[in-house]
Design a protein around this motif. Sequence first.
Motif, mmCIF file in Angstrom:
data_model
loop_
_atom_site.group_PDB
_atom_site.id
_atom_site.type_symbol
_atom_site.label_atom_id
_atom_site.label_comp_id
_atom_site.label_asym_id
_atom_site.label_seq_id
_atom_site.Cartn_x
_atom_site.Cartn_y
_atom_site.Cartn_z
ATOM 1 N N VAL A 3 -9.912 -4.226 21.668
ATOM 2 C CA VAL A 3 -10.508 -3.195 22.521
ATOM 3 C C VAL A 3 -12.018 -3.319 22.428
ATOM 4 C CG1 VAL A 3 -10.679 -0.730 22.955
ATOM 5 C CG2 VAL A 3 -8.535 -1.689 22.104
ATOM 6 N N ILE A 8 -14.200 1.842 23.024
ATOM 7 C CA ILE A 8 -14.124 2.617 21.776
ATOM 8 C C ILE A 8 -15.145 3.742 21.788
ATOM 9 C CG2 ILE A 8 -14.533 2.537 19.278
ATOM 10 C CD1 ILE A 8 -11.900 1.329 19.947
ATOM 11 N N ILE A 19 -11.875 6.970 15.987
ATOM 12 C CA ILE A 19 -10.759 6.032 16.006
ATOM 13 C C ILE A 19 -10.689 5.325 14.661
ATOM 14 C CG2 ILE A 19 -9.858 3.928 17.066
ATOM 15 C CD1 ILE A 19 -11.077 4.864 19.700
ATOM 16 N N ASN A 21 -7.893 3.263 13.671
ATOM 17 C CA ASN A 21 -7.205 1.974 13.745
ATOM 18 C C ASN A 21 -6.694 1.749 15.161
ATOM 19 O OD1 ASN A 21 -6.275 -0.434 12.799
ATOM 20 N ND2 ASN A 21 -4.751 0.411 11.403
ATOM 21 N N VAL A 22 -6.617 0.465 15.543
ATOM 22 C CA VAL A 22 -6.110 0.079 16.860
ATOM 23 C C VAL A 22 -5.125 -1.065 16.661
ATOM 24 C CG1 VAL A 22 -6.702 -0.750 19.162
ATOM 25 C CG2 VAL A 22 -8.325 0.700 17.919
ATOM 26 N N TYR A 34 -2.211 -0.553 23.390
ATOM 27 C CA TYR A 34 -2.467 -0.360 21.965
ATOM 28 C C TYR A 34 -1.982 1.006 21.508
ATOM 29 C CZ TYR A 34 -5.861 -4.093 22.913
ATOM 30 O OH TYR A 34 -6.465 -5.269 23.309
ATOM 31 N N LEU A 36 -3.387 3.883 19.275
ATOM 32 C CA LEU A 36 -4.643 4.381 18.710
ATOM 33 C C LEU A 36 -4.340 5.369 17.594
ATOM 34 C CD1 LEU A 36 -6.960 5.277 21.752
ATOM 35 C CD2 LEU A 36 -7.100 3.271 20.271
ATOM 36 N N THR A 38 -6.217 8.055 15.456
ATOM 37 C CA THR A 38 -7.491 8.787 15.492
ATOM 38 C C THR A 38 -7.420 9.998 14.580
ATOM 39 O OG1 THR A 38 -7.071 10.465 17.208
ATOM 40 C CG2 THR A 38 -7.474 8.196 17.964
ATOM 41 N N ASN A 42 -2.088 10.164 16.789
ATOM 42 C CA ASN A 42 -1.798 8.873 17.404
ATOM 43 C C ASN A 42 -1.654 9.000 18.920
ATOM 44 O OD1 ASN A 42 -1.725 7.648 14.867
ATOM 45 N ND2 ASN A 42 0.463 8.037 14.634
#
Length: 288
Positions: A3, A8, A19, A21-22, A34, A36, A38, A42
């Motif tokens: 991304v 982002i 965020i 993790n992706v 993806y 996400l 956050t 999620n």
Amino acid sequence: MAVSAGVISDIECKLKAQIKNVNPVSGGDINQAYRLQTTLGNFFIKINSLHKFPGMFKSEESGLAAIRKTNTIAVPEVVLQSDTGDESYLILQWIEAGYGEVISSQKLGRQLALMHRNTAAQFGFEANNYMGSLLQSNKQHGSLAQFFIEERLQPMVKMAVDKRELTQTDIYRFDELYKKLPYLFTEEPPALLHGDLWGGNYLIDTDGKPYLIDPAVSYGNREFDIAMTTLFGGFDHAFYEAYNQEFPLLPGWQQRLKLWNLYPLLVHVNLFGSMYAKQVRENLSAFI
């Protein structure tokens, strides 16, 4: 593909969340998809090119809203739809997928039937949208035959001929179908359709609750949705039985499946090539 930093930054600013993790997930051929993670929880995100597919995610948001308003079957909640630079993205509720069982298939069939009871004065929709990555015209018509010919079959046939996937002989054969089309079905009020109802466009969550995803909505003949479910599998006997118990299909519906499936098959010809042209011709031969 990762991304972009621009996406982002845009998401964090608009969601007012960080965020963490992706992770790439399955999301089809058109979009990057993806999960996400956050500080708000999620989410599922789809990203594509604003230049190549203008308005695609706005159309999807509109389609999801139309289905949601029926209060019949679940769709993912839209969290955010936005554009930044040449990228467009759609953030949806994250749905944890479970395993479909008979009761889930029954719910899906029954709830789809209830959705199909939502009608409109004309065939079509208030705005155009997409079928896969192809633009789909939803110009409204009072006649199903006129709508199916002018907004579904003719544009796809022309595109396929221009791509040299179909021939002038195929055009002639479709012209013969157009003459017969008004006499091949019984009119019903225009029903709200998902529009792209193959096995990859519904989810069953961990509680057995069905969700429709990736709609290409319009108001049309409800047999169109049923026909699409038969193209690539993914729907069992319990689904069809529950649908027919809730909202029985008209006699002869099985014979008309090949008629309605001409449109998605033509879409596949234009997206994936001549390997689907044979099936188009076989379906056409059932009616001319």
